[in-house]
Design an enzyme around this catalytic site. Structure first.
Site, PDB file in Angstrom:
ATOM      1  N   SER A 196      48.352  40.163  40.558  1.00 22.70           N
ATOM      2  CA  SER A 196      46.992  40.526  40.933  1.00 22.70           C
ATOM      3  C   SER A 196      46.732  40.282  42.422  1.00 22.70           C
ATOM      4  CB  SER A 196      45.997  39.767  40.052  1.00 22.70           C
ATOM      5  OG  SER A 196      44.692  40.301  40.179  1.00 22.70           O
TER       6      SER A 196
ATOM      7  N   ASP B   5      44.690  49.347  34.170  1.00 23.00           N
ATOM      8  CA  ASP B   5      45.167  48.263  33.304  1.00 23.00           C
ATOM      9  C   ASP B   5      44.019  47.474  32.675  1.00 23.00           C
ATOM     10  OD1 ASP B   5      44.185  46.587  35.299  1.00 23.00           O
ATOM     11  OD2 ASP B   5      46.140  45.885  35.976  1.00 23.00           O
TER      12      ASP B   5
ATOM     13  N   HIS C 298      45.732  43.926  32.315  1.00 23.79           N
ATOM     14  CA  HIS C 298      45.914  43.156  33.545  1.00 23.79           C
ATOM     15  C   HIS C 298      46.331  41.721  33.252  1.00 23.79           C
ATOM     16  CE1 HIS C 298      45.320  42.642  37.852  1.00 23.79           C
ATOM     17  NE2 HIS C 298      44.667  41.524  37.620  1.00 23.79           N
TER      18      HIS C 298
END
Length: 238
Positions: free
Chosen positions: A14, A177, A210
């Protein structure tokens, strides 16, 4: 940690991918090639997220039930790293991402957006720091693997009604995602492919969110395989 001066593998997830790239771009070619064996960036929001606009506008409860996102808004605004996650013009251009009954906002209108949602103190923080960080996302001087996922409904546009930003929006979804939009996850691919050629590897773990890309057994096994496939002399730095 003393690893005998062996190059390391940087594995990020991320926002960590943006932090890692920013760090690497401040180092010389010689330094990168001496100390870094490979950079593996997982689920990196290269071009920001529409979800982050919701954080600043009306808060985000991250799926937790019975929690009013508005109660979290002030705390979430105070986390300056969230500014780095706002959509960038390079990725979203003038695409409308947020609407109200009177106005609309694209990635080119972030300063005005922050003013209008009632967070004017965020404008100088954004303008003085973020554009310079995201305008030129050039690749590092080392081999890179980009891992992303798609096939999950991801906020693409937020429509606020007559109560404005004091209620939750009607959300239009696109691909991604679940947190990061697909166009952001793939935001650097074309340019990096042209610059890096065979030094850029791209892997799609379709259908992983994610967060589950780090917990799903199949996804984790794939990430481990990616790491183990890199030169054995490199250590792992996460």
């Amino acid at each position: 940690m003393n690893n005998g001066k062996q190059p390391v593998i940087i594995l990020s997830h991320s926002l960590g991918g943006l932090w890692a790239l920013h760090f690497l771009r401040q180092q010389s070619l010689t330094w990168q090639q001496e100390y870094i064996g490979h950079f593996i960036a997982v689920s990196t929001p290269w071009g920001g997220t529409v979800q982050s606009m919701k954080i600043f506008a009306s808060g985000y409860a991250e799926g937790a039930p019975f929690i009013n996102p508005l109660l979290l808004r002030a705390e979430q605004r105070s986390s300056e790293s969230n500014l780095w996650l706002l959509p960038t013009p390079a990725t979203f251009d003038k695409q409308v991402l947020v609407t109200t009954e009177r106005d609309s906002y694209s990635a080119c209108d972030i300063s005005r957006f922050l003013e209008d949602v009632g967070y004017p103190e965020g404008v100088p923080l954004y303008e003085s720091r973020i554009p310079a960080l995201v305008e030129s996302l050039n690749p590092p001087f080392i081999p890179v693997t980009i891992v992303y996922s798609d096939g999950i409904d991801t906020p693409l546009m937020l429509a606020y009604g007559r109560k404005g930003f004091e209620h939750q929006p009607l959300v239009t979804y696109g691909d991604g995602d679940g947190t990061v939009n697909l166009q952001s996850l793939m935001g650097v691919l074309n340019r990096w492919k042209a610059l890096q050629g065979e030094d850029l590897e791209v892997i799609n773990l379709h259908g992983k969110t994610h967060s589950t890309i780090l917990t799903d057994k199949q996804a984790v096994n794939t990430l481990v395989e990616i790491v183990l496939s890199k030169p054995r002399h490199a250590e792992i730095l996460s």
